[in-house]
Design a protein around this motif. Structure first.
Motif, PDB file in Angstrom:
ATOM      1  N   THR A  14       0.827  -1.200   0.000  1.00 41.66           N
ATOM      2  CA  THR A  14       0.000   0.000   0.000  1.00 41.66           C
ATOM      3  C   THR A  14       0.860   1.248   0.000  1.00 41.66           C
ATOM      4  OG1 THR A  14      -1.741  -1.148   1.167  1.00 41.66           O
ATOM      5  CG2 THR A  14      -1.790   1.238   1.264  1.00 41.66           C
ATOM      6  N   LEU A  15       1.903   1.277   0.822  1.00 40.93           N
ATOM      7  CA  LEU A  15       2.785   2.436   0.896  1.00 40.93           C
ATOM      8  C   LEU A  15       3.536   2.612  -0.418  1.00 40.93           C
ATOM      9  CD1 LEU A  15       3.666   4.692   2.688  1.00 40.93           C
ATOM     10  CD2 LEU A  15       5.384   3.205   3.697  1.00 40.93           C
ATOM     11  N   CYS A  16       3.953   1.477  -1.025  1.00 36.36           N
ATOM     12  CA  CYS A  16       4.615   1.569  -2.327  1.00 36.36           C
ATOM     13  C   CYS A  16       3.670   2.150  -3.367  1.00 36.36           C
ATOM     14  CB  CYS A  16       5.082   0.185  -2.779  1.00 36.36           C
ATOM     15  SG  CYS A  16       6.571  -0.369  -1.943  1.00 36.36           S
ATOM     16  N   ALA A  17       2.416   1.741  -3.312  1.00 35.35           N
ATOM     17  CA  ALA A  17       1.441   2.257  -4.272  1.00 35.35           C
ATOM     18  C   ALA A  17       1.291   3.766  -4.124  1.00 35.35           C
ATOM     19  CB  ALA A  17       0.099   1.570  -4.075  1.00 35.35           C
ATOM     20  N   ALA A  18       1.315   4.235  -2.877  1.00 31.43           N
ATOM     21  CA  ALA A  18       1.199   5.677  -2.652  1.00 31.43           C
ATOM     22  C   ALA A  18       2.415   6.413  -3.207  1.00 31.43           C
ATOM     23  CB  ALA A  18       1.050   5.960  -1.166  1.00 31.43           C
ATOM     24  N   LEU A 116       8.767   1.484   5.957  1.00 33.82           N
ATOM     25  CA  LEU A 116       7.752   1.282   6.980  1.00 33.82           C
ATOM     26  C   LEU A 116       8.123   0.144   7.923  1.00 33.82           C
ATOM     27  CD1 LEU A 116       4.954   1.882   8.172  1.00 33.82           C
ATOM     28  CD2 LEU A 116       4.011   0.259   6.505  1.00 33.82           C
ATOM     29  N   ASP A 117       8.545  -0.985   7.357  1.00 38.79           N
ATOM     30  CA  ASP A 117       8.853  -2.136   8.211  1.00 38.79           C
ATOM     31  C   ASP A 117      10.120  -1.923   9.030  1.00 38.79           C
ATOM     32  OD1 ASP A 117       6.634  -3.757   7.593  1.00 38.79           O
ATOM     33  OD2 ASP A 117       7.538  -4.285   5.680  1.00 38.79           O
ATOM     34  N   LEU A 118      11.087  -1.149   8.482  1.00 41.32           N
ATOM     35  CA  LEU A 118      12.274  -0.829   9.268  1.00 41.32           C
ATOM     36  C   LEU A 118      11.901   0.060  10.460  1.00 41.32           C
ATOM     37  CD1 LEU A 118      15.277  -1.046   9.711  1.00 41.32           C
ATOM     38  CD2 LEU A 118      15.625   0.835   8.092  1.00 41.32           C
ATOM     39  N   ALA A 119      10.998   1.006  10.248  1.00 36.08           N
ATOM     40  CA  ALA A 119      10.532   1.838  11.363  1.00 36.08           C
ATOM     41  C   ALA A 119       9.842   0.993  12.422  1.00 36.08           C
ATOM     42  CB  ALA A 119       9.579   2.908  10.831  1.00 36.08           C
ATOM     43  N   ILE A 138       8.702   8.903   6.351  1.00 37.13           N
ATOM     44  CA  ILE A 138       7.660   8.242   5.552  1.00 37.13           C
ATOM     45  C   ILE A 138       6.524   9.216   5.251  1.00 37.13           C
ATOM     46  CG2 ILE A 138       5.877   6.440   5.624  1.00 37.13           C
ATOM     47  CD1 ILE A 138       7.910   4.780   7.305  1.00 37.13           C
ATOM     48  N   GLU A 139       6.104   9.959   6.267  1.00 39.05           N
ATOM     49  CA  GLU A 139       4.999  10.910   6.084  1.00 39.05           C
ATOM     50  C   GLU A 139       5.388  12.021   5.115  1.00 39.05           C
ATOM     51  OE1 GLU A 139       2.749  10.541  10.393  1.00 39.05           O
ATOM     52  OE2 GLU A 139       4.488  11.873  10.197  1.00 39.05           O
ATOM     53  N   THR A 140       6.662  12.423   5.140  1.00 40.79           N
ATOM     54  CA  THR A 140       7.108  13.523   4.288  1.00 40.79           C
ATOM     55  C   THR A 140       7.376  13.069   2.855  1.00 40.79           C
ATOM     56  OG1 THR A 140       8.127  14.628   6.189  1.00 40.79           O
ATOM     57  CG2 THR A 140       8.862  15.318   3.991  1.00 40.79           C
ATOM     58  N   ARG A 141       8.067  11.948   2.702  1.00 44.33           N
ATOM     59  CA  ARG A 141       8.528  11.530   1.386  1.00 44.33           C
ATOM     60  C   ARG A 141       7.463  10.809   0.570  1.00 44.33           C
ATOM     61  NH1 ARG A 141      14.330   8.664   1.860  1.00 44.33           N
ATOM     62  NH2 ARG A 141      14.012   8.698  -0.406  1.00 44.33           N
ATOM     63  N   PHE A 142       6.592  10.035   1.249  1.00 46.53           N
ATOM     64  CA  PHE A 142       5.690   9.152   0.515  1.00 46.53           C
ATOM     65  C   PHE A 142       4.216   9.537   0.606  1.00 46.53           C
ATOM     66  CE2 PHE A 142       9.375   6.526   1.804  1.00 46.53           C
ATOM     67  CZ  PHE A 142       9.877   6.245   0.534  1.00 46.53           C
ATOM     68  N   PRO A 146      -4.532   7.094   4.389  1.00 45.01           N
ATOM     69  CA  PRO A 146      -5.021   7.076   5.778  1.00 45.01           C
ATOM     70  C   PRO A 146      -4.740   5.768   6.519  1.00 45.01           C
ATOM     71  CG  PRO A 146      -6.642   8.097   4.344  1.00 45.01           C
ATOM     72  CD  PRO A 146      -5.563   7.568   3.450  1.00 45.01           C
ATOM     73  N   ALA A 147      -4.869   4.622   5.852  1.00 43.28           N
ATOM     74  CA  ALA A 147      -4.676   3.346   6.547  1.00 43.28           C
ATOM     75  C   ALA A 147      -3.264   3.234   7.118  1.00 43.28           C
ATOM     76  CB  ALA A 147      -4.965   2.179   5.608  1.00 43.28           C
ATOM     77  N   ILE A 148      -2.254   3.703   6.353  1.00 42.74           N
ATOM     78  CA  ILE A 148      -0.868   3.637   6.829  1.00 42.74           C
ATOM     79  C   ILE A 148      -0.631   4.666   7.925  1.00 42.74           C
ATOM     80  CG2 ILE A 148       1.546   3.784   6.142  1.00 42.74           C
ATOM     81  CD1 ILE A 148      -0.004   1.364   5.082  1.00 42.74           C
ATOM     82  N   ARG A 149      -1.244   5.834   7.799  1.00 40.48           N
ATOM     83  CA  ARG A 149      -1.123   6.839   8.866  1.00 40.48           C
ATOM     84  C   ARG A 149      -1.713   6.313  10.175  1.00 40.48           C
ATOM     85  NH1 ARG A 149       0.460  11.873   7.180  1.00 40.48           N
ATOM     86  NH2 ARG A 149       0.525  12.192   4.902  1.00 40.48           N
ATOM     87  N   GLU A 150      -2.819   5.566  10.085  1.00 36.36           N
ATOM     88  CA  GLU A 150      -3.402   4.975  11.283  1.00 36.36           C
ATOM     89  C   GLU A 150      -2.451   3.945  11.902  1.00 36.36           C
ATOM     90  OE1 GLU A 150      -7.189   3.362  10.353  1.00 36.36           O
ATOM     91  OE2 GLU A 150      -8.060   5.277   9.717  1.00 36.36           O
TER      92      GLU A 150
END
Length: 459
Positions: A14-18, A116-119, A138-142, A146-150
């Motif tokens: 999901t994060l990659c898709a974003a 994300l997984d390293l964090a 992650i929040e700045t670059r990618f 909402p699901a990942i922010r949660e």
């Protein structure tokens, strides 16, 4: 917090898709948000293969220069490293996952799933400041959906206190059974001994012939994680008591340490163990063993796994010191799994170095086995298996008495049926048939056994 591997994969995808949505040829933002919604539903578990493919970086322009094969190979290596890290994280080895993810980001700094997984790995290890730094990146670059922010908010709320994701496990087994040959008595009542023209036939006494008896067995296993690096303490105890032939009663205990390892693209586990066996009330054997299991970096598909093993063990027999031995074992295992069944194949070679006074001298051999497991109906689990082990000695077993060089071939068939009872327990019926074929009639024997057990797991 322990998450299933498919949850990690979907979150990473999901994060990659974003991240890809920011590129001209990437999916639209609405597609990325749709994937994020899917990541929050457990029903999306069946989408793991697609999620894993989406998590891999898109090929670069190198393919236009004729280097497409190299780019694809690099992408496959990165994906393998990522999947190994996800597995380590889900199995409670955040330290191992951290190392793999850091190596992946050195190769591809835009792999959003790895970020994300390293964090999360740093958070699981209690490295709050480093986890927070990566969450902000992650929040700045990618610009995650909402699901990942949660998900990030959940880990921030936990405080990254280094929770223990792997827990201890205990299991116990209590059984009752019957064995037609508890003492491995000879199948031949008369044997020939001597040398040359001085041969004589001897009738074996009752203690050397097969004795059938009922038995009770009690066993327990205990696994305790040590620290956050995946090390495991293993303890096993077993007691076998017969109704009449108490000379064959046994008690055994084993203590072992197991630790995961990785070297480049290889990974595996190393084990060191020490055990004791008592027979008929006396100490019969002391044994130490080291075992190294390695998984080669070979892509065989999601359903197939392959590993190599190398083991070395030393055994001492306090009351029969001439049987002391040192054994080297080199083997390989291939496992195949489907939704309701699995098959495991194993084979290897053996070398056994003994004392100069040991009958027959040193030995060489091999072994092989095939086991199949499958679901029978809604709850029952069935298992069938066959194993074969062969030994070849170097010298005559006992010159002047038994001039034959020993050749030993042992085959065992096994079948079992296990039916769950309640949440943590199961009933098991097990059948075993053994044929020990040797060129020295004294040691040739057959046996069959049946055992009914109650076992409880995951305490």
């Amino acid at each position: 917090m322990r998450r299933a591997p498919w949850t990690l994969l979907l979150a990473g995808a999901t994060l990659c898709a974003a991240a890809h949505a920011q590129q001209a040829d990437a999916p639209s933002a609405s597609d990325a948000n749709g994937a994020a919604s899917a990541a929050t539903r457990e029903a999306a578990a069946d989408a793991v293969p697609e999620a894993a493919a989406e998590a891999s970086p898109a090929p670069s322009d190198a393919s236009a220069d004729g280097n497409g094969a190299a780019a694809a190979a690099d992408a496959a290596q990165e994906e393998k490293l990522y999947l190994d890290a996800v597995r380590a994280l889900s199995e409670g080895r955040p330290d191992e996952a951290t190392g793999k993810l850091e190596r992946l980001l050195e190769k591809n700094s835009l792999h959003a799933g790895a970020w994300l997984d390293l964090a999360i790995s740093h958070c699981s290890l209690g490295n709050q400041s480093e986890a927070e730094r990566m969450f902000e990146q992650i929040e700045t670059r990618f610009n995650p959906p909402p699901a990942i922010r949660e998900l990030i908010a959940h880990y921030r709320k936990s405080g990254c206190k280094g929770t223990q994701v792997a827990r201890r496990a205990m299991s116990f087994k209590l059984g009752r059974g019957y064995d037609s040959n508890v003492n491995q008595g000879s199948s031949n009542r008369f044997i020939t001994v001597g040398s040359g023209d001085k041969l004589s036939q001897v009738e074996l006494g009752p203690d050397s012939l097969p004795k059938g008896d009922h038995f009770n067995v009690l066993s327990g296993d205990f696994n305790q994680p040590l620290g956050s690096r995946g090390m495991l303490l293993i303890a096993q105890l077993r007691a076998l008591r017969h109704s009449r032939v108490d000379s064959q009663d046994t008690s055994s205990g084993l203590l072992a340490l197991e630790k995961p390892w990785s070297a480049g693209a290889w990974n595996g586990r190393a084990t060191a163990a020490f055990g004791l066996v008592r027979l008929g009330g006396d100490l019969y054997q002391r044994q130490g063993q080291v075992l190294l299991r390695a998984t080669p970096p070979v892509a065989l598909g999601e359903a197939t796994s392959w590993s190599l093993t190398a083991g070395y063990s030393g055994a001492e027999y306090p009351t029969r010191r001439y049987y002391d031995s040192h054994t080297l074992d080199l083997g390989s295992t291939v496992a195949w799994s489907a939704k309701r069944a699995s098959v495991v194949l194993a084979a290897g070679v053996l070398g056994d170095h003994g004392r100069d006074t040991r009958p027959g001298g040193d030995r060489a051999g091999w072994y092989g086995s095939a086991n199949a497991f499958g679901a029978l109906g809604d709850k029952a689990i069935g298992e069938v298996g066959i194993s074969r082990q062969s030994w070849r000695s170097d010298h005559a077993y006992s010159p002047g008495l038994i001039d034959t060089t020993r050749r030993q071939d042992t085959t065992q068939l096994r079948a079992s049926l296990q039916v769950p009872v309640g949440t943590h327990s199961a009933l098991q019926l097990e059948l075993r048939r053994t044929w020990n074929r040797e060129n020295i009639p004294l040691f040739r024997y057959d046996s069959h056994a049946v055992q009914f057990s109650w076992r409880t797991d995951n305490w």
